[in-house]
Design a protein around this motif. Sequence first.
Motif, mmCIF file in Angstrom:
data_model
loop_
_atom_site.group_PDB
_atom_site.id
_atom_site.type_symbol
_atom_site.label_atom_id
_atom_site.label_comp_id
_atom_site.label_asym_id
_atom_site.label_seq_id
_atom_site.Cartn_x
_atom_site.Cartn_y
_atom_site.Cartn_z
ATOM 1 N N TYR A 179 34.950 37.845 -110.218
ATOM 2 C CA TYR A 179 35.825 37.928 -111.412
ATOM 3 C C TYR A 179 36.467 39.252 -111.526
ATOM 4 C CZ TYR A 179 36.317 37.190 -116.344
ATOM 5 O OH TYR A 179 37.083 36.861 -117.743
ATOM 6 N N ALA A 180 36.113 40.581 -110.906
ATOM 7 C CA ALA A 180 36.795 41.586 -110.995
ATOM 8 C C ALA A 180 38.375 41.193 -110.189
ATOM 9 C CB ALA A 180 36.186 42.729 -110.069
ATOM 10 N N ALA A 181 38.124 40.545 -109.265
ATOM 11 C CA ALA A 181 39.334 40.312 -108.472
ATOM 12 C C ALA A 181 39.971 39.018 -109.128
ATOM 13 C CB ALA A 181 38.860 39.596 -107.027
ATOM 14 N N TYR A 182 39.605 38.101 -109.982
ATOM 15 C CA TYR A 182 40.457 37.307 -110.864
ATOM 16 C C TYR A 182 41.234 38.025 -111.827
ATOM 17 C CZ TYR A 182 41.318 33.513 -113.687
ATOM 18 O OH TYR A 182 42.027 32.510 -114.769
ATOM 19 N N CYS A 183 40.559 38.936 -112.316
ATOM 20 C CA CYS A 183 41.437 39.779 -113.504
ATOM 21 C C CYS A 183 42.141 41.000 -112.955
ATOM 22 C CB CYS A 183 40.205 40.549 -114.667
ATOM 23 S SG CYS A 183 39.131 39.414 -115.490
ATOM 24 N N GLY A 184 42.004 41.366 -111.719
ATOM 25 C CA GLY A 184 42.771 42.308 -111.109
ATOM 26 C C GLY A 184 42.261 43.754 -111.259
ATOM 27 N N SER A 185 41.085 43.763 -111.766
ATOM 28 C CA SER A 185 40.578 45.181 -112.144
ATOM 29 C C SER A 185 39.713 45.571 -110.913
ATOM 30 C CB SER A 185 39.591 44.868 -113.263
ATOM 31 O OG SER A 185 38.622 44.164 -113.081
ATOM 32 N N LYS A 186 39.036 46.880 -110.930
ATOM 33 C CA LYS A 186 38.315 47.397 -109.837
ATOM 34 C C LYS A 186 36.937 47.217 -110.219
ATOM 35 C CE LYS A 186 37.981 51.845 -107.894
ATOM 36 N NZ LYS A 186 38.421 53.384 -107.619
ATOM 37 N N HIS A 187 36.544 47.196 -111.396
ATOM 38 C CA HIS A 187 35.109 46.803 -111.633
ATOM 39 C C HIS A 187 34.795 45.701 -112.475
ATOM 40 C CE1 HIS A 187 34.017 50.884 -109.926
ATOM 41 N NE2 HIS A 187 34.967 51.208 -110.557
ATOM 42 N N ALA A 305 44.632 39.292 -118.660
ATOM 43 C CA ALA A 305 43.574 39.926 -119.712
ATOM 44 C C ALA A 305 42.577 40.417 -118.955
ATOM 45 C CB ALA A 305 43.187 38.910 -120.779
ATOM 46 N N GLY A 306 42.036 41.552 -119.476
ATOM 47 C CA GLY A 306 40.814 42.155 -118.737
ATOM 48 C C GLY A 306 41.435 43.336 -117.903
ATOM 49 N N ASN A 307 42.691 43.499 -117.832
ATOM 50 C CA ASN A 307 43.130 44.447 -116.890
ATOM 51 C C ASN A 307 44.393 45.097 -117.545
ATOM 52 O OD1 ASN A 307 43.469 46.240 -114.598
ATOM 53 N ND2 ASN A 307 44.673 44.819 -113.493
ATOM 54 N N LEU A 308 44.349 45.236 -118.938
ATOM 55 C CA LEU A 308 45.514 45.640 -119.736
ATOM 56 C C LEU A 308 45.350 46.639 -120.410
ATOM 57 C CD1 LEU A 308 46.595 41.994 -120.907
ATOM 58 C CD2 LEU A 308 47.549 43.250 -118.917
#
Length: 498
Positions: A179-187, A305-308
């Motif tokens: 899910y982190a990869a999907y959102c483009g976030s680190k954690h 969203a989730g990485n904004l």
Amino acid sequence: MYLFDNNFIIDLITNRSGFADSYSDILIYCLRNKKVSLSSSQLHNLRFVFKKSYTNYLSDYLEFERKVKIIKTPANINFDSILAQMDIEDYLIESSARVVNAKIITLDKKFLIVSSLTLHPDDFYGEESIRSENAHIAFLDLKAPHIELSTELEQAYDEVINSGWYIMGDQLKQFEVEYAAYCGSKHCIGVANGLDALHLIVRAYGIGEGDEVIVPSNTYIATWLAVSQVGAIPVPVEPDERTYNINPVLIEAAITPRTKAIMAVHLYGQPADMDAINAIAKKHNLKVIEDAAQSQGAGYKGKFAGNLGDAAGHSFYPGKNLGALGDGGAITTNDDELAHKIRVLRNYGSQVKYHNEVKGYNSRLDELQAAFLRVKLRKLTEWNTRRKLIAAEYLKNINNLNLVLPYVPEWADPVWHLFVVRTKNREQLQKELSNNNIGTVIHYPIPPHLQSAYSELGFKQGDFPIAEVIHNEVLSLPIGPHLLNDSVDSIYAVLNTI
């Protein structure tokens, strides 16, 4: 959905009773519309019969088997049932049919008499017509995605059950990575629900008693509750009346020396204007927290969203675009220190068992929900695309001048968790749609500042007029990845005649 009993399948494929020509159109229709299933209990007998008695047709049967949905046969058997005593195979087929709300097509006279789920093929098209004419269009079909993914979800369930590990295991770890990869976030940190996700972010940032957090006046109350749970004060800011999201132009006027963060909601699945919000936050040294409960996969200028912002809280409540089979939530962030704090806080304030560093909470996404979410995450982009197509049909075809349709800025790529229209005659509109078997929901009838839960803040009617008007006028139309094209056509046709 339909199940074919064994003898009907054999008759269709081998024409042993001379019925194939008469009923082949049923087979074609069901296969073309993906409406045919087989119970796993049928497979052995069917393969055995074709191998033993109809060898020349075995390859045809196996091709048919590959094209249908195989559903698991329920394990529980009521041996006192008349059908079970009469024919255990028919009983198992009926049990499977109940799982997916299917009718069983059969020529077996006894089966037709004993089971209310059976249907003679001569009555097939009449049944289809009746279903189509009288079908209720649900606001959201929560069962359909699980029927579509029944095999994969059953496999995930079996894997978790057989692992012997049900909390904080490999399924959670894998989901957090995916899910982190999907959102483009680190954690990504999985937690018990969306409210906990927001609360733990606020808590981990050290926001507490007497601090203030900017929140939208137009949102679900969970956004405010996350702030209140740490003793901080939610400070409402009115929305942009076109997008329904917090209006960045109004934020600075609400900032005081006690303001610590801005919590932006991506309401209805449409991202807030995050560049403007982040610029204000940077100017005033504030944290930016996304309430991404309704926006899994929503796009904003090439990012998700989730990485904004600095951190985001996600909800996996069953009705969300990515919904669990129960409650669930997560936090995404690129902040290493925050991620570490939240991992400790969610698990009783502990990294090592029985060593508690801080006063923490019990808020963990369990293994079973993580496993289910991993299965559904693989379908999320496809399902969001389907939502976008439905929204496009609504926007193109609804021409009722009494309705205000959603507005989408050029920089936004919403995932249409909800398709919300506005009208001054909401109750009448909802009643008319209900009379036409169309389900709707009001999101949300009372704004947070007028809820009894926040009476201590002293807000009164008229303090936030834009939010109040929105809450008095909004109505959510059916939208979801399994809403049929015919249903979409029916909905806007009805709307255009009201």
